[in-house]
Enzyme design. Structure first.
Site, PDB file in Angstrom:
ATOM      1  N   THR A 171       0.835  -1.202   0.000  1.00 46.06           N
ATOM      2  CA  THR A 171       0.000   0.000   0.000  1.00 46.06           C
ATOM      3  C   THR A 171       0.869   1.252   0.000  1.00 46.06           C
ATOM      4  OG1 THR A 171      -1.732  -1.195   1.177  1.00 46.06           O
ATOM      5  CG2 THR A 171      -1.824   1.214   1.281  1.00 46.06           C
TER       6      THR A 171
ATOM      7  N   ASN B  85      -5.529  -8.921  -8.095  1.00 48.77           N
ATOM      8  CA  ASN B  85      -5.675  -9.660  -6.841  1.00 48.77           C
ATOM      9  C   ASN B  85      -6.962 -10.474  -6.773  1.00 48.77           C
ATOM     10  OD1 ASN B  85      -5.938  -6.634  -6.749  1.00 48.77           O
ATOM     11  ND2 ASN B  85      -7.384  -7.196  -5.129  1.00 48.77           N
TER      12      ASN B  85
ATOM     13  N   GLN C 167       0.714  -8.967  -6.374  1.00 46.66           N
ATOM     14  CA  GLN C 167       0.213 -10.338  -6.539  1.00 46.66           C
ATOM     15  C   GLN C 167       1.080 -11.160  -7.479  1.00 46.66           C
ATOM     16  OE1 GLN C 167      -1.988 -11.919  -4.842  1.00 46.66           O
ATOM     17  NE2 GLN C 167      -2.880 -10.179  -3.750  1.00 46.66           N
TER      18      GLN C 167
ATOM     19  N   SER D 224       5.287  -6.689  -2.166  1.00 45.41           N
ATOM     20  CA  SER D 224       5.023  -6.778  -0.735  1.00 45.41           C
ATOM     21  C   SER D 224       5.487  -8.129  -0.188  1.00 45.41           C
ATOM     22  CB  SER D 224       3.512  -6.618  -0.525  1.00 45.41           C
ATOM     23  OG  SER D 224       3.171  -6.789   0.816  1.00 45.41           O
TER      24      SER D 224
ATOM     25  N   HIS E 106       4.526  -9.937   2.583  1.00 46.84           N
ATOM     26  CA  HIS E 106       3.657 -10.969   3.173  1.00 46.84           C
ATOM     27  C   HIS E 106       2.885 -11.791   2.135  1.00 46.84           C
ATOM     28  CE1 HIS E 106      -0.522  -9.087   3.093  1.00 46.84           C
ATOM     29  NE2 HIS E 106       0.206  -8.031   2.801  1.00 46.84           N
TER      30      HIS E 106
ATOM     31  N   THR F  38      13.884   5.192  10.368  1.00 45.25           N
ATOM     32  CA  THR F  38      14.776   4.070  10.671  1.00 45.25           C
ATOM     33  C   THR F  38      14.198   2.779  10.097  1.00 45.25           C
ATOM     34  OG1 THR F  38      15.445   5.213  12.659  1.00 45.25           O
ATOM     35  CG2 THR F  38      15.953   2.856  12.557  1.00 45.25           C
TER      36      THR F  38
ATOM     37  N   CYS G 238      -8.757  -6.161   2.185  1.00 43.15           N
ATOM     38  CA  CYS G 238      -8.958  -4.835   2.772  1.00 43.15           C
ATOM     39  C   CYS G 238     -10.383  -4.347   2.588  1.00 43.15           C
ATOM     40  CB  CYS G 238      -7.985  -3.838   2.168  1.00 43.15           C
ATOM     41  SG  CYS G 238      -8.139  -3.730   0.396  1.00 43.15           S
TER      42      CYS G 238
HETATM   43  N1  PLP Z   1      -1.744  -4.259  -4.336  1.00 38.44           N
HETATM   44  C1  PLP Z   1      -2.323  -5.445  -4.540  1.00 38.44           C
HETATM   45  C2  PLP Z   1      -2.577  -5.922  -5.944  1.00 38.44           C
HETATM   46  C3  PLP Z   1      -2.690  -6.237  -3.445  1.00 38.44           C
HETATM   47  O1  PLP Z   1      -3.285  -7.413  -3.662  1.00 38.44           O
HETATM   48  C4  PLP Z   1      -2.444  -5.746  -2.147  1.00 38.44           C
HETATM   49  C5  PLP Z   1      -2.867  -6.535  -0.972  1.00 38.44           C
HETATM   50  O2  PLP Z   1      -3.747  -7.342  -1.035  1.00 38.44           O
HETATM   51  C6  PLP Z   1      -1.812  -4.507  -1.986  1.00 38.44           C
HETATM   52  C7  PLP Z   1      -1.480  -3.790  -3.116  1.00 38.44           C
HETATM   53  C8  PLP Z   1      -1.485  -3.969  -0.646  1.00 38.44           C
HETATM   54  O3  PLP Z   1      -0.345  -4.624  -0.105  1.00 38.44           O
HETATM   55  P1  PLP Z   1      -0.052  -4.598   1.465  1.00 38.44           P
HETATM   56  O4  PLP Z   1      -1.012  -5.543   2.109  1.00 38.44           O
HETATM   57  O5  PLP Z   1       1.376  -5.062   1.590  1.00 38.44           O
HETATM   58  O6  PLP Z   1      -0.210  -3.193   1.926  1.00 38.44           O
END
Ligand code: PLP
Length: 410
Positions: A103, A180, A208, A228, A230, A266, A353
């Protein structure tokens, strides 16, 4: 392999139903084997990533900006991780800017490009993640011109529309590498050719796609790429923005000199170490993981489509190897999720989200589906730990859940 996940707290409250469901608590244990099929929401931490993070947590507490040896030890860990992260996407280590996740990387790309090119417009596809669409909406409120590109019924961006809109007054074109919700892969290299020819910065959200399909920033021709940790078996709260040398991106955060001034503060050293290790593992395992998961996913789709009437795959043929977004005619996707959850299977209707949001996936709506159609869809996403047995069980559970909701007697 089933993953041990603590059962959701009871009562559980999900989505627009705003109803309280009392999931039957497991008789003895706190944790039951859950069939996890929501890898696009997040992935479990890889044991090798955990070990690397533990080592960093135990051994190195210095501030990477400090000149003394404790600081320099931490700096070396961050530098090593930066090289590992860069290697996953074919970038140079210095082109990686660590962020707090996808994000933040998306926000930095959109807002930083807008800030660097005052008055110029922003172009993004209508199926981008909210991490791109919401900063675009914010800019629009500030008076900036923003154009959202339409997509076809499979969710692929309309390149003719892009060609028509991209002029020298465009600061940024943002088109995700893979969606996603549906897994649809976008024609990013072609879009980049159009954007680059007009001097616009090309950004792709590869959150993704990373770890699921090979990525090379040079072949793609992008100047900015978000990913990202995770989503690739790394820790949460860490990610990166690739910023090509010379790309005109302004700082939107202020207060320090870290990360080329683009993300001052940091560094999250253990998180960055874990992200580096996760990228290393993703790079070396990508080919095998993708082939194996695609076979499992294809088998799942074939069986569900054959055994459950009124089903259809959303997202076309060119999709991520792990994602199945299936429409179940006449059913409510959230009811499916709740039923499958009570049966021990974790799936979703789309972006985590927005799962508390009443509105259906903006992605499916942009693909021309009605609200009812879009609400009937469920996203299944598989991953590195998904086994043959999981897929066999997943097929049975989906058949059972649909029969239950359609009132079909066994
Ligand atoms: N962009 C896409 C295509 C995603 O699927 C996601 C999370 O599901 C994000 C951005 C946001 O990533 P993060 O959860 O690391 O903020």
């Amino acid at each position: 392999m089933a993953i041990l996940i603590p059962m959701p707290p009871t009562p559980i409250q999900i989505g627009w139903w705003r109803l309280v469901f009392r999931a039957k608590a497991p008789a003895s244990e706190d944790a039951v084997p859950m069939l996890y099929a929501d890898y696009n929401a997040t992935t479990p931490l890889d044991p090798e990533v955990r070990a690397a993070m533990n080592e960093a947590l135990d051994g190195t507490f210095g501030n990477p900006s400090s000149m003394h040896s404790a600081g320099q030890a931490a700096r070396r860990l961050v530098d090593r991780a930066r090289a590992q992260v860069a290697a996953l996407i074919g970038a140079a280590a210095d082109e990686i800017v660590f962020t707090s996740g996808g994000t933040e990387a998306d926000n930095l790309a959109v807002l930083g490009a807008a800030e660097a090119a005052a008055g110029k417009q922003i172009v993004a596809s209508a199926v981008e993640h909210k991490a791109v669409l919401d900063p675009c909406a914010y800019l629009q409120k500030q008076g900036r011109a923003v154009t959202l590109l339409p997509v076809d019924r499979d969710g692929r961006a309309d390149l003719a529309a892009l060609e028509a809109v991209v002029k020298p007054d465009v600061a940024l074109v943002s088109l995700m590498l893979a969606n996603n919700d549906t897994g649809t892969i976008q024609p990013v290299a072609e879009a980049a050719r159009i954007a680059n020819a007009c001097g616009a910065l090309m950004h792709t959200d590869a959150v993704q796609a990373a770890g699921k399909v090979p990525i090379d920033v040079k072949t793609l021709g992008v100047s900015l790429l978000s990913f990202s940790s995770h989503k690739i078996h790394g820790p949460k709260g860490v990610g990166a923005l690739f910023v090509r040398y010379g790309a005109r991106l302004a700082s939107v955060f202020h207060g320090g000199r870290q990360e080329r001034l683009l993300r001052p503060g940091t560094e999250n050293v253990p998180g960055i170490v874990g992200f580096g290790k996760a990228c290393d593992l993703a790079r070396t395992r990508l080919e095998n993981d993708a082939r194996r998961v695609a076979q499992l996913r294809d088998h799942f789709e074939t069986q569900v489509l054959a055994r459950v009437g009124g089903t259809r795959i959303n997202g076309g043929k060119d999709r991520l190897p792990n994602t199945s977004n299936i429409a179940f005619a006449g059913l409510d996707g959230e009811a499916m999720i709740i039923n499958l959850d009570m049966m021990g299977m974790a799936v979703s209707t789309g972006a985590a989200c927005s799962s508390a949001d009443k509105t259906p996936s903006h992605v499916l709506l942009a693909m021309g589906q009605s609200v009812v159609e879009a609400r009937s869809s469920v996203r299944f996403s598989f991953g590195r730990d998904t086994s043959d047995e999981d897929i066999a069980r997943a097929i049975e559970l989906v058949v059972q859940a649909v029969n239950l909701l359609r009132g079909v007697r066994p």
